[in-house]
Design an enzyme around this catalytic site. Structure first.
Site, PDB file in Angstrom:
ATOM      1  N   ALA A 143       9.812  -1.433   7.382  1.00  0.00           N
ATOM      2  CA  ALA A 143       8.459  -1.464   7.947  1.00  0.00           C
ATOM      3  C   ALA A 143       7.866  -0.064   8.005  1.00  0.00           C
ATOM      4  O   ALA A 143       8.157   0.719   8.915  1.00  0.00           O
ATOM      5  CB  ALA A 143       8.500  -2.093   9.335  1.00  0.00           C
ATOM      6  N   MET A 144       7.040   0.225   6.999  1.00  0.00           N
ATOM      7  CA  MET A 144       6.337   1.507   6.953  1.00  0.00           C
ATOM      8  C   MET A 144       4.855   1.311   7.300  1.00  0.00           C
ATOM      9  O   MET A 144       4.301   1.984   8.148  1.00  0.00           O
ATOM     10  CB  MET A 144       6.399   2.097   5.535  1.00  0.00           C
ATOM     11  CG  MET A 144       7.768   2.360   5.008  1.00  0.00           C
ATOM     12  SD  MET A 144       7.711   3.039   3.315  1.00  0.00           S
ATOM     13  CE  MET A 144       8.593   1.787   2.438  1.00  0.00           C
TER      14      MET A 144
ATOM     15  N   GLY B 207      -3.615   0.695  10.214  1.00  0.00           N
ATOM     16  CA  GLY B 207      -4.490   1.848   9.970  1.00  0.00           C
ATOM     17  C   GLY B 207      -4.067   2.738   8.824  1.00  0.00           C
ATOM     18  O   GLY B 207      -4.810   3.633   8.427  1.00  0.00           O
TER      19      GLY B 207
ATOM     20  N   PHE C  55       1.897  -6.239   6.671  1.00  0.00           N
ATOM     21  CA  PHE C  55       2.243  -6.491   5.254  1.00  0.00           C
ATOM     22  C   PHE C  55       3.755  -6.373   5.031  1.00  0.00           C
ATOM     23  O   PHE C  55       4.179  -5.931   3.960  1.00  0.00           O
ATOM     24  CB  PHE C  55       1.559  -5.504   4.302  1.00  0.00           C
ATOM     25  CG  PHE C  55       0.060  -5.430   4.381  1.00  0.00           C
ATOM     26  CD1 PHE C  55      -0.702  -6.557   4.623  1.00  0.00           C
ATOM     27  CD2 PHE C  55      -0.611  -4.233   4.151  1.00  0.00           C
ATOM     28  CE1 PHE C  55      -2.098  -6.483   4.655  1.00  0.00           C
ATOM     29  CE2 PHE C  55      -1.997  -4.144   4.173  1.00  0.00           C
ATOM     30  CZ  PHE C  55      -2.734  -5.278   4.435  1.00  0.00           C
TER      31      PHE C  55
ATOM     32  N   GLN D 202      14.314   4.143  -6.582  1.00  0.00           N
ATOM     33  CA  GLN D 202      14.876   2.820  -6.915  1.00  0.00           C
ATOM     34  C   GLN D 202      13.885   1.698  -6.599  1.00  0.00           C
ATOM     35  O   GLN D 202      13.759   0.740  -7.355  1.00  0.00           O
ATOM     36  CB  GLN D 202      16.192   2.606  -6.152  1.00  0.00           C
ATOM     37  CG  GLN D 202      16.806   1.235  -6.424  1.00  0.00           C
ATOM     38  CD  GLN D 202      18.291   1.197  -6.180  1.00  0.00           C
ATOM     39  OE1 GLN D 202      19.031   2.013  -6.725  1.00  0.00           O
ATOM     40  NE2 GLN D 202      18.744   0.243  -5.393  1.00  0.00           N
ATOM     41  N   GLU D 203      13.164   1.829  -5.470  1.00  0.00           N
ATOM     42  CA  GLU D 203      12.195   0.788  -5.104  1.00  0.00           C
ATOM     43  C   GLU D 203      11.150   0.621  -6.212  1.00  0.00           C
ATOM     44  O   GLU D 203      10.824  -0.476  -6.643  1.00  0.00           O
ATOM     45  CB  GLU D 203      11.516   1.155  -3.768  1.00  0.00           C
ATOM     46  CG  GLU D 203      10.407   0.189  -3.393  1.00  0.00           C
ATOM     47  CD  GLU D 203       9.909   0.333  -1.955  1.00  0.00           C
ATOM     48  OE1 GLU D 203      10.543   1.046  -1.164  1.00  0.00           O
ATOM     49  OE2 GLU D 203       8.879  -0.275  -1.639  1.00  0.00           O
TER      50      GLU D 203
ATOM     51  N   GLN E 221      -7.214 -15.792 -35.905  1.00  0.00           N
ATOM     52  CA  GLN E 221      -6.843 -14.374 -35.979  1.00  0.00           C
ATOM     53  C   GLN E 221      -6.917 -13.700 -34.607  1.00  0.00           C
ATOM     54  O   GLN E 221      -6.081 -12.870 -34.257  1.00  0.00           O
ATOM     55  CB  GLN E 221      -7.762 -13.653 -36.976  1.00  0.00           C
ATOM     56  CG  GLN E 221      -7.255 -12.264 -37.298  1.00  0.00           C
ATOM     57  CD  GLN E 221      -8.222 -11.476 -38.153  1.00  0.00           C
ATOM     58  OE1 GLN E 221      -9.417 -11.420 -37.867  1.00  0.00           O
ATOM     59  NE2 GLN E 221      -7.715 -10.870 -39.202  1.00  0.00           N
TER      60      GLN E 221
ATOM     61  N   GLY F 282      -7.184 -21.283 -22.131  1.00  0.00           N
ATOM     62  CA  GLY F 282      -8.424 -22.026 -21.908  1.00  0.00           C
ATOM     63  C   GLY F 282      -8.476 -22.545 -20.479  1.00  0.00           C
ATOM     64  O   GLY F 282      -7.880 -21.956 -19.572  1.00  0.00           O
TER      65      GLY F 282
HETATM   66  C1  LIG Z   1       2.481  -8.557  -0.391  1.00  0.00           C
HETATM   67  C2  LIG Z   1       2.697  -7.204   0.186  1.00  0.00           C
HETATM   68  C3  LIG Z   1       3.979  -6.793   0.517  1.00  0.00           C
HETATM   69  C4  LIG Z   1       4.201  -5.550   1.103  1.00  0.00           C
HETATM   70  N1  LIG Z   1       5.452  -5.217   1.559  1.00  0.00           N
HETATM   71  C5  LIG Z   1       5.601  -4.116   2.342  1.00  0.00           C
HETATM   72  C6  LIG Z   1       6.832  -3.866   3.025  1.00  0.00           C
HETATM   73  O1  LIG Z   1       7.808  -4.622   2.899  1.00  0.00           O
HETATM   74  N2  LIG Z   1       6.918  -2.768   3.828  1.00  0.00           N
HETATM   75  C7  LIG Z   1       5.873  -1.915   3.995  1.00  0.00           C
HETATM   76  O2  LIG Z   1       6.005  -0.964   4.737  1.00  0.00           O
HETATM   77  N3  LIG Z   1       4.684  -2.129   3.349  1.00  0.00           N
HETATM   78  C8  LIG Z   1       4.525  -3.208   2.548  1.00  0.00           C
HETATM   79  N4  LIG Z   1       3.325  -3.450   1.926  1.00  0.00           N
HETATM   80  C9  LIG Z   1       2.227  -2.502   2.099  1.00  0.00           C
HETATM   81  C10 LIG Z   1       1.887  -1.706   0.846  1.00  0.00           C
HETATM   82  O3  LIG Z   1       2.932  -0.835   0.508  1.00  0.00           O
HETATM   83  C11 LIG Z   1       0.552  -1.001   1.111  1.00  0.00           C
HETATM   84  O4  LIG Z   1      -0.453  -2.000   1.125  1.00  0.00           O
HETATM   85  C12 LIG Z   1       0.251   0.079   0.086  1.00  0.00           C
HETATM   86  O5  LIG Z   1       1.122   1.157   0.217  1.00  0.00           O
HETATM   87  C13 LIG Z   1      -1.202   0.589   0.204  1.00  0.00           C
HETATM   88  O6  LIG Z   1      -1.517   0.921   1.508  1.00  0.00           O
HETATM   89  P1  LIG Z   1      -2.873   0.359   2.154  1.00  0.00           P
HETATM   90  O7  LIG Z   1      -2.890  -1.115   1.961  1.00  0.00           O
HETATM   91  O8  LIG Z   1      -2.979   0.878   3.534  1.00  0.00           O
HETATM   92  O9  LIG Z   1      -4.017   0.960   1.260  1.00  0.00           O
HETATM   93  P2  LIG Z   1      -4.744   2.388   1.476  1.00  0.00           P
HETATM   94  O10 LIG Z   1      -3.723   3.440   1.651  1.00  0.00           O
HETATM   95  O11 LIG Z   1      -5.783   2.234   2.503  1.00  0.00           O
HETATM   96  O12 LIG Z   1      -5.442   2.578   0.061  1.00  0.00           O
HETATM   97  C14 LIG Z   1      -6.670   1.943  -0.292  1.00  0.00           C
HETATM   98  C15 LIG Z   1      -7.081   2.469  -1.667  1.00  0.00           C
HETATM   99  O13 LIG Z   1      -7.247   3.900  -1.607  1.00  0.00           O
HETATM  100  C16 LIG Z   1      -6.455   4.502  -2.602  1.00  0.00           C
HETATM  101  N5  LIG Z   1      -5.949   5.804  -2.145  1.00  0.00           N
HETATM  102  C17 LIG Z   1      -5.312   6.090  -0.972  1.00  0.00           C
HETATM  103  N6  LIG Z   1      -4.957   7.390  -0.960  1.00  0.00           N
HETATM  104  C18 LIG Z   1      -5.355   7.927  -2.140  1.00  0.00           C
HETATM  105  C19 LIG Z   1      -5.245   9.219  -2.743  1.00  0.00           C
HETATM  106  N7  LIG Z   1      -4.649  10.238  -2.112  1.00  0.00           N
HETATM  107  N8  LIG Z   1      -5.777   9.398  -3.974  1.00  0.00           N
HETATM  108  C20 LIG Z   1      -6.379   8.391  -4.627  1.00  0.00           C
HETATM  109  N9  LIG Z   1      -6.500   7.144  -4.124  1.00  0.00           N
HETATM  110  C21 LIG Z   1      -5.979   6.910  -2.909  1.00  0.00           C
HETATM  111  C22 LIG Z   1      -5.289   3.531  -2.823  1.00  0.00           C
HETATM  112  O14 LIG Z   1      -4.651   3.760  -4.058  1.00  0.00           O
HETATM  113  C23 LIG Z   1      -6.013   2.206  -2.735  1.00  0.00           C
HETATM  114  O15 LIG Z   1      -6.601   1.905  -3.960  1.00  0.00           O
HETATM  115  C24 LIG Z   1       3.102  -4.676   1.298  1.00  0.00           C
HETATM  116  C25 LIG Z   1       1.827  -5.066   0.916  1.00  0.00           C
HETATM  117  C26 LIG Z   1       1.602  -6.317   0.412  1.00  0.00           C
HETATM  118  C27 LIG Z   1       0.179  -6.746   0.139  1.00  0.00           C
END
Ligand SMILES: Cc1cc2nc3c(=O)[nH]c(=O)nc-3n(C[C@H](O)[C@H](O)[C@H](O)COP(=O)(O)OP(=O)(O)OC[C@H]3O[C@@H](n4cnc5c(N)ncnc54)[C@H](O)[C@@H]3O)c2cc1C
Length: 384
Positions: A124-125, A129, A156, A246-247, A284, A344
């Site tokens: 859980a990271m 926010g 998430f 690895q992830e 084609q 389709g």
């Molecule tokens: C189905 C699912 C499973 C998940 N599983 C886990 C889990 O097991 N554990 C866990 O901890 N998290 C999990 N996550 C969370 C996931 O890792 C995050 O959603 C992801 O890291 C993006 O964070 P955010 O959603 O807060 O987006 P934000 O960080 O708010 O980003 C929004 C947009 O801004 C862009 N952005 C942000 N910073 C920058 C930058 N410096 N430069 C350019 N663009 C940038 C991003 O690329 C993105 O397009 C999961 C998410 C989903 C939907």
């Protein structure tokens, strides 16, 4: 195709896994998708058959299996459907934290149970926010006697609704000069007990990967014994960085497998579908689209297999894995769209696998670090 890291033993392992999946999983998969959950028995069966954390030492119940077995597991689960990949997260993403950073006591306590299906783990990271900017997390763990008192909210979280074992990323020192030096990993162990102040929030309603459960985790004055700290206090950020190679590689492996599967089912479909008096595979445009996708998939497969070999020999390939993660997931998303087009109208129907694949794949360019963050890492490592 010859794959350098696979031996006959890996193929025997693949065969027995496939046999299990054909008998016990594939017949129920659609129901699990509809239930938005895999049953607990799935984890238990995987444990009984030796498919949970096979890489662990024998003393902890594993088989000392190399990463090639994890690749086989990841590929075979993905071929059925991305939604059943929760055990892959447990095997290759979460439990390695315990194996690498846990004390002897912690390892003895938790690792054997990670092979039996007793533990459904999660990491859980992410918080409501913040996701990409990990150093900005707000969840805190404040020491009070023999306990940490944890407050915060995670979202998430994969395996989150059923999890009984959370590797929680939180701040243990709000006064550290650099924010990332305040981050620690603490295990929330709810295997056989309720943990006061820890509860599950909403089970999240995703557009795809329906059988995978994803949830919010809530900590309100949650009390966790101090002995559940993983490794050293304040080193959490570095531990996460070490394990993200690895992830992200497992995400690239999943994307490659999904792309190959989408191409296979589309080749089958275009051969049998007729239009204007001939098979649509004779147009084609169809041939060019298929040829382009096959080329991209071959390039991706060659790259990812090479990275698997390097990862298995312990090389630091953070930059290359970041490249593979963004490129393969972007490629797989494009393959999904092209393959749906070639189906389709049927491609838009839930009875056709391509519809599910099209819904399942987009998140691969977001989780495990977004593709934009992958490019940030690549550019930084190039000295930009
Ligand atoms: C189905 C699912 C499973 C998940 N599983 C886990 C889990 O097991 N554990 C866990 O901890 N998290 C999990 N996550 C969370 C996931 O890792 C995050 O959603 C992801 O890291 C993006 O964070 P955010 O959603 O807060 O987006 P934000 O960080 O708010 O980003 C929004 C947009 O801004 C862009 N952005 C942000 N910073 C920058 C930058 N410096 N430069 C350019 N663009 C940038 C991003 O690329 C993105 O397009 C999961 C998410 C989903 C939907």
């Amino acid at each position: 195709m010859e794959r350098p890291f696979l031996t006959e033993s890996h193929e025997i392992f693949r065969k027995s896994l496939r046999k299990y999946l054909e008998k016990e999983v594939i017949p129920h998969f659609e129901q699990w998708e509809a239930d938005h959950q895999v049953p607990r028995s799935y984890w238990k069966q995987l444990g009984e058959l030796g498919f949970l954390c096979p890489w662990l030492d024998e003393e902890f119940g594993g088989m000392n299996a190399d990463f090639g077995y994890s690749v086989v597991l990841g590929e075979e689960l993905e071929k059925v459907g991305t939604g059943i990949s929760g055990p892959g997260i447990h095997n290759d993403i979460v439990m390695p934290y315990i194996n690498s950073y846990g004390s002897e006591e912690q390892k003895k306590k938790w690792l054997p149970r990670s092979t039996t299906g007793d533990i459904i783990s999660s990491v859980a990271m992410t918080e409501p926010g913040t996701g990409s900017d990990l150093a900005a997390i707000k969840t805190t763990a404040v020491r009070e006697g023999d306990h940490f008192i944890i407050n915060g909210e995670k979202t998430f979280i994969s395996n989150g609704y059923t999890t009984n074992f959370v590797v929680l990323v939180c701040k243990t020192n709000s006064t550290a000069k650099a924010a990332h030096n305040s981050i620690s990993l603490i295990v929330v162990d709810a295997i056989d007990q309720d943990v006061p102040g820890f509860r599950k929030g909403k089970k999240l309603n995703k557009m795809g990967q329906h059988s995978a459960d994803t949830a919010e985790l809530i900590f309100e004055d949650c009390r966790v014994p101090v002995e559940n700290l993983l490794g050293e206090e304040g080193k959490g950020f570095y531990y996460l960085m070490e394990k993200l190679q690895q992830e992200r590689l497992t995400v690239a492996i999943g994307a490659m497998t999904a792309a190959e599967r989408m191409l296979d089912i589309t080749v089958e479909y275009v051969k049998q579908r007729q239009a204007f008096g001939k098979s649509i595979s004779k147009f084609q445009n169809t041939q060019f689209k298929i040829a382009e996708m096959a080329t991209q998939i071959k390039i991706g497969r060659t790259f990812v297999d090479d990275l698997i070999v390097k990862h298995m020999s312990g090389e630091d390939i953070v930059t290359e894995v970041s490249m593979a993660k963004w490129w393969t997931t972007d490629m797989a998303k494009k393959v999904a769209a092209e393959c749906m087009q070639l189906h389709g109208g049927y491609g838009y129907m839930e009875e056709y696998e391509i519809a599910r694949r099209y819904r399942d794949i987009p998140i691969s360019s977001i989780y495990a670090g977004t593709n934009e963050i992958m490019k940030v890492i690549i550019a930084k490592n190039m000295g930009l």
